[in-house]
Design a protein around this motif. Sequence first.
Motif: not given
Length: 150
Positions: A25-34
């Motif tokens: 799956r694409p890296a989402g905004i939560d993944d980027l934020a972490r």
Amino acid sequence: MFYKKSRAKIGNKYKWFPRAAVLGRPAGIDDLARLISRGSTASPGDVHLVLRALPEAMAFFMENGRSVHITGLGSFYFKLSCAGRGADTPEEVSIEQVKAIRVQFVPERRKDTGKYTRPLVGKMELIELGGEDAGSTPDSGREADGREGE
């Protein structure tokens, strides 16, 4: 970076090309934020709020005729797609020729030891995904470089 073998029609012949592959799956905004919060003093929630505000801020500047440059990432600007609907004279140019408004992204490049590099890409290693394309039929509507045909 992963790639897979893909077949595309060039003229009236089919040729094989390596094509970039995306896994999972694409890296989402939560993944980027972490991930971003790990390298800063900001919490994941703080980073998330800033990332959520970014599209609106970018749209504000771009709608007002400016490009947006993010250091280390690149530049974003609007591009008009007219899909071959050219006019013969400057007087005939009109907005009716515009088929779509697109956002163009140009990765940042830096001059490093006499040649240009793109930090976003870095030193990429290409790794082949196993086997040929599952459906080794031609990619309808795809160009040889994997872009969608227009």
